[in-house]
Motif scaffolding. Structure first.
Motif, short mmCIF file in Angstrom:
data_model
loop_
_atom_site.label_atom_id
_atom_site.label_comp_id
_atom_site.label_asym_id
_atom_site.label_seq_id
_atom_site.Cartn_x
_atom_site.Cartn_y
_atom_site.Cartn_z
N GLY A 39 0.79 -1.14 -0.15
CA GLY A 39 -0.06 -0.11 0.00
C GLY A 39 0.72 1.30 -0.03
O GLY A 39 0.27 2.53 0.04
N THR A 40 2.21 1.16 0.04
CA THR A 40 2.95 2.28 -0.11
C THR A 40 3.53 2.44 -1.34
O THR A 40 3.43 1.56 -2.23
N PRO A 41 4.01 3.68 -1.84
CA PRO A 41 4.54 3.91 -3.43
C PRO A 41 5.76 2.92 -3.42
O PRO A 41 6.19 2.54 -4.52
N ARG A 65 -8.11 2.55 -1.95
CA ARG A 65 -9.44 2.01 -1.39
C ARG A 65 -9.17 0.58 -0.82
O ARG A 65 -9.90 0.24 -0.14
N CYS A 66 -8.31 -0.18 -1.55
CA CYS A 66 -8.41 -1.77 -1.48
C CYS A 66 -7.18 -2.29 -1.01
O CYS A 66 -7.12 -3.43 -0.56
N SER A 67 -6.21 -1.49 -1.02
CA SER A 67 -4.77 -2.21 -0.81
C SER A 67 -4.64 -2.85 0.64
O SER A 67 -4.24 -3.87 0.77
N ARG A 68 -5.14 -2.03 1.64
CA ARG A 68 -4.96 -2.67 2.85
C ARG A 68 -5.86 -3.88 3.11
O ARG A 68 -5.34 -4.64 3.64
N ARG A 69 -7.03 -3.79 2.32
CA ARG A 69 -7.97 -5.01 2.85
C ARG A 69 -7.37 -6.25 1.91
O ARG A 69 -7.40 -7.27 2.41
N VAL A 70 -6.82 -6.02 0.70
CA VAL A 70 -6.32 -7.03 -0.13
C VAL A 70 -4.75 -7.87 0.61
O VAL A 70 -4.60 -8.92 0.78
N LYS A 82 -12.94 -7.54 -4.12
CA LYS A 82 -13.59 -6.84 -5.29
C LYS A 82 -13.15 -5.18 -5.12
O LYS A 82 -13.12 -4.65 -4.10
N CYS A 83 -12.67 -4.73 -6.36
CA CYS A 83 -12.66 -3.07 -6.50
C CYS A 83 -12.68 -2.72 -7.65
O CYS A 83 -12.24 -3.33 -8.47
#
Length: 336
Positions: A288-290, A298-303, A323-324
């Motif tokens: 979730g970071t560059p 919206r979804c990086s943390r969840r995935v 899903k995203c």
């Protein structure tokens, strides 16, 4: 110390070692999949660092050796580092213990015999330590070192991780890894001969690969590592380390770390094909970071959380139903 290909080149690095001989680099506890436990204590010792780095400048994506002291550390200081880290992370339940050096634990120039005997002797005495893990380059996995380790551990389970990165020899050579897949396979065989658990680190999205090429390469590398005898494989999505050639390319807009969707797809395909024959771990460091693997905000943390749950349970069902809207964008990169 500088690494510079030419006086007019922009690819110039001033090497600054950040470690101290009397201080360990880091230590923490984490969920894990090891023999007889679901958690590990990770201890990173400050050593001279990776021999390959000192001899050649190291792999184009790795700055781990800079965390060390950069010079030979006497055995008594290594033992003191271990004791301080170990005492601050006391075990109250079964745990694995991972001993890392930002290089090769099996290299006698990094960890002399005296330190190996004392450190592993302490772990061998503790019934709550169910497994001990190290990392090493394949050429340093020798009969002499494995005999020492098995003698001191006296039957306790141990794991040796090797940074294969890819089973493609040409691609690995472009990363300046300095060994062949054949050498990797010989090292895996030797670890198994001494009763150890060989683990392969497979890098996801090496430089010069598109997203779809990276997916195929990681999948095939996991399969090849298993065929060579590895029963544990860690998929390592690239994170961009500071002070590396890869960082130069990233800053110039020539490289993007992998999508987390690619991590999900590789995990599903590998686990689906190999099943219980292999424990498959997915590293979500930097997710979730560059500089690390990511989707959209919206979804990086969840995935990433789903990938950690998959690693813990080995259940590909944890990767279903994600899903995203950015999934469709990722698909355009895969079909290219």
């Amino acid at each position: 110390m500088k690494i510079e290909p030419g006086t007019d080149s922009a690819w110039v690095f001033t090497v600054r070692f950040r470690g101290r001989p009397d201080r360990y680099v880091a230590a923490w506890k984490q969920p894990d999949r090891v023999t007889g436990a679901d958690r590990s204590v990770v201890i990173v010792l400050s050593t001279r660092g990776c021999r390959w780095f000192h001899e050649t400048g190291g792999c184009v994506f790795c700055s781990y050796p800079l965390e060390g002291a950069g010079t030979r550390v006497p055995p008594e200081l290594l033992i003191r580092q271990f004791e301080r880290a170990y005492s601050r992370h006391r075990l109250d339940s079964p745990h694995g213990v991972k001993l890392f050096t930002s290089g090769s634990f099996l290299d006698p120039e990094e960890v002399p015999d005296e330190a190996v005997r004392e450190i592993l002797g302490r772990l061998a005495e503790n019934d709550l330590v169910t497994e001990v893990s190290f990392e090493s380059r394949p050429e340093l996995i020798t009969d002499e070192r494995l005999e020492l380790i098995t003698d001191v551990l006296d039957g306790k389970s141990f794991e040796v991780g090797i940074g294969l990165e890819t089973s493609d020899d040409e691609l690995r050579a472009s990363m300046n890894k300095g060994f062949s897949f054949r050498e990797f396979a010989k090292a895996v065989k030797k670890v198994r001969e001494y009763g150890g658990i060989p683990k392969a680190y497979v890098m996801l999205k090496l430089p010069f690969l598109s997203e779809s090429e990276a997916l195929r390469d990681a999948y095939m590398s996991c399969v090849d590592a298993h065929l060579a005898g590895c029963t544990r494989i860690s998929i390592c999505p690239v994170t961009v380390h500071r002070e590396t050639v890869l960082e130069k390319a990233w800053r110039a807009g020539l490289y993007r770390p992998p999508w987390l969707w690619t991590c999900v797809e590789v995990a599903r395909k590998v686990k689906g094909d190999l099943g219980d024959r292999v424990d498959l771990l997915v590293d979500t460091s930097g997710a979730g970071t560059p500089r690390g693997p990511s989707n959209c905000p919206r979804c990086s943390r969840r995935v990433a959380r789903a990938l950690r749950e998959f690693t813990r349970t080995q259940d590909t069902g944890k990767l279903e139903g994600l899903k995203c809207s950015c999934f469709a964008v990722w698909r355009t990169h895969i079909v290219c």
